[in-house]
Structure formats: structure tokens, C-alpha cells
Write a protein that holds these residues in place. Sequence first.
Motif, PDB file in Angstrom:
ATOM      1  N   ALA A 111     -49.853 -66.350  32.377  1.00 59.49           N
ATOM      2  CA  ALA A 111     -50.035 -67.215  31.206  1.00 59.49           C
ATOM      3  C   ALA A 111     -51.154 -66.705  30.316  1.00 59.49           C
ATOM      4  N   ALA A 112     -52.231 -66.225  30.925  1.00 64.62           N
ATOM      5  CA  ALA A 112     -53.349 -65.692  30.133  1.00 64.62           C
ATOM      6  C   ALA A 112     -52.933 -64.426  29.399  1.00 64.62           C
ATOM      7  N   ALA A 113     -52.146 -63.574  30.059  1.00 67.16           N
ATOM      8  CA  ALA A 113     -51.687 -62.346  29.406  1.00 67.16           C
ATOM      9  C   ALA A 113     -50.738 -62.665  28.260  1.00 67.16           C
ATOM     10  N   ARG A 114     -49.873 -63.649  28.446  1.00 65.05           N
ATOM     11  CA  ARG A 114     -48.964 -64.039  27.350  1.00 65.05           C
ATOM     12  C   ARG A 114     -49.741 -64.631  26.183  1.00 65.05           C
ATOM     13  N   ALA A 115     -50.827 -65.365  26.483  1.00 62.89           N
ATOM     14  CA  ALA A 115     -51.655 -65.919  25.404  1.00 62.89           C
ATOM     15  C   ALA A 115     -52.314 -64.810  24.599  1.00 62.89           C
ATOM     16  N   VAL A 116     -52.651 -63.694  25.239  1.00 62.35           N
ATOM     17  CA  VAL A 116     -53.204 -62.547  24.514  1.00 62.35           C
ATOM     18  C   VAL A 116     -52.208 -62.063  23.466  1.00 62.35           C
ATOM     19  N   LEU A 117     -50.919 -62.062  23.836  1.00 62.68           N
ATOM     20  CA  LEU A 117     -49.880 -61.544  22.944  1.00 62.68           C
ATOM     21  C   LEU A 117     -49.431 -62.558  21.906  1.00 62.68           C
ATOM     22  N   ASP A 118     -49.354 -63.828  22.307  1.00 59.20           N
ATOM     23  CA  ASP A 118     -48.734 -64.835  21.447  1.00 59.20           C
ATOM     24  C   ASP A 118     -49.681 -65.947  21.000  1.00 59.20           C
ATOM     25  N   GLY A 119     -50.934 -65.904  21.404  1.00 60.91           N
ATOM     26  CA  GLY A 119     -51.848 -66.998  21.097  1.00 60.91           C
ATOM     27  C   GLY A 119     -52.418 -66.912  19.698  1.00 60.91           C
ATOM     28  N   THR A 120     -53.347 -67.790  19.435  1.00 59.17           N
ATOM     29  CA  THR A 120     -54.021 -67.835  18.131  1.00 59.17           C
ATOM     30  C   THR A 120     -55.517 -67.640  18.324  1.00 59.17           C
ATOM     31  N   VAL A 121     -56.171 -67.200  17.277  1.00 61.24           N
ATOM     32  CA  VAL A 121     -57.610 -66.943  17.340  1.00 61.24           C
ATOM     33  C   VAL A 121     -58.366 -68.232  17.029  1.00 61.24           C
ATOM     34  N   GLN A 122     -59.285 -68.582  17.890  1.00 66.30           N
ATOM     35  CA  GLN A 122     -60.175 -69.708  17.634  1.00 66.30           C
ATOM     36  C   GLN A 122     -61.604 -69.194  17.503  1.00 66.30           C
TER      37      GLN A 122
END
Length: 268
Positions: A111-122
Motif C-alpha cells: 500500500a505504501a509503494a502504491r501511494a508513492v506511485l498514485d498518491g498526492t503531495v501534502q
Amino acid sequence: MSDHDQLLVIVDPVARRSDGESVRIAKDVLSAGAETKICLPDSPEEFSRALARRGSRRPVLLGDDRALLRTVALLHRERGLADGVLSLVPIGPSDALEIAHALGVPRSTPAAARAVLDGTVQRLDLLVDDSDGVVLGDLRIPGVPAAALSSGPSVWGTCRSLVRTLVRPAPTALAVRTHRLRVEADGVLLSDVDTPLESLTVRSVAGTAEVTVHPSAAPPRHTTARTLTVSGPDFRYRADGRLTGPVRRRTWTVREGAWGLTLPRAAP
């Protein structure tokens, strides 16, 4: 492929030794979704050089809180936080990932790796002190609990304690150690050296520092400030779990939105 999709994956040596399987999973997920350059530093010096040579690639750290703190500190010192973005895949035991999870990074490796690819910058706040140190989470003064200020237990110490207990009743509670410190928030005096102080806690929230002063004989005092200065006899403080000091004076300033971290997108 955009710069956003070009990643520099830096694998902390401790992560490689402690959980090679999670490292492998993270590398597979990241490599499947972006152009990646994998870096395996063996020392802090190699780690620093790899980060400094990232170019236009977005740095992705595979490691624990200690590695995250080191990375943010390095980027801060090279003044590379303001425009850059950092991503993290937390790898390590749960007690070494408290800061990462508090910031909102997923607990599971995929999940953390997918967030790197598909997440947003805060954009997140940062506490910066006058020695160029950084604090991501909590700051506490004193840095050492009262019970830890004495020397470690010994056989003779245990025997003497037992004898004293047999001779007279044991006290109902340990005496609280107090400190003589001057505390100023945005130039306003919160506590002075003539007022015994049990502790001071600080956390950056929404662009300000939430400050709580705990006098020994009065209710806690709460305030918010952009700058906090503590001075007095030598004192230690604990920032993000790291003990620092002794120092005689230190000033912390909140830098609002000072660094960017990739986190999962909020559910619609």
C-alpha cells in the motif's frame, strides 16, 4: 515519461538487513509503475551522496523513522525541501515507524509503494532550531524521564533499597524532578527560572507550535506560537525520539508547509 515518474529509490542499509522481503516487494511494485533507479548505500556517507546526486528524480526512501529523519535533515541542510517531494515506504518494526505512521504513510509495504506511485503531495510543517536541526513530530523537555536520570541499578543498590524498605515504609510515589528554565513563546514569557518546571511539550500543528508548559505546582499552560525559546541551566531535550544536549539555550521556529510528502489520496 514525466519527472514525476522517474524515481530514485534509496534503500536504507538497516531495511535491507532487517526485512529483505519487504524491500523486494517495494522494489517490484515501484519498478512496475515507474522508471526507477535503485541505490543501495552501505554507509551514511554513501546515503548522503546518493541523495545529493538525485538530479530530477523524485527520492523514494525505503526505511524506518531514523532514515526518514536523516533524509529530511539532509534535504533541509542543502535547502532542497521547499521545491522537492519525498516519498517513503516504511520498513522496520512497528516501534521504529511511529513517526511515519503518524504522518499518514500506510503500514503495509504494497500500500505504501502504491501511494508513492498514485498518491498526492501534502505539504507538512517543520520545526527548525537555531543549530539547523529539524523536528517532524514531538519535542519534549526534559529529554530524559526522572527515573532515568539516576544511574542504572546494581546489586548493592538493590540490597540497600531492600534494607531501607524493611526499616521504614516505602514512599507512595517517586519525587518529581523539576527544572529551572526560561520559556518564551513569540517573545511572551511563559515560565522563568524562579518557577519549578516539570516538563515542556511541543508539536507543530497547522502552521504553529502547540506549546504546553507543566509547572510543578500549577495547572498546565497551553499556547500557540511561531517561535519558542528555552534557556537556563544545561538541559536535554528529546526530538522525534532522539536525545540531544545538554544545551543552555535553543530556539525553535515553525516552518509552515516546509516539506512535501507523498501520501495516499483521500477517499472520495
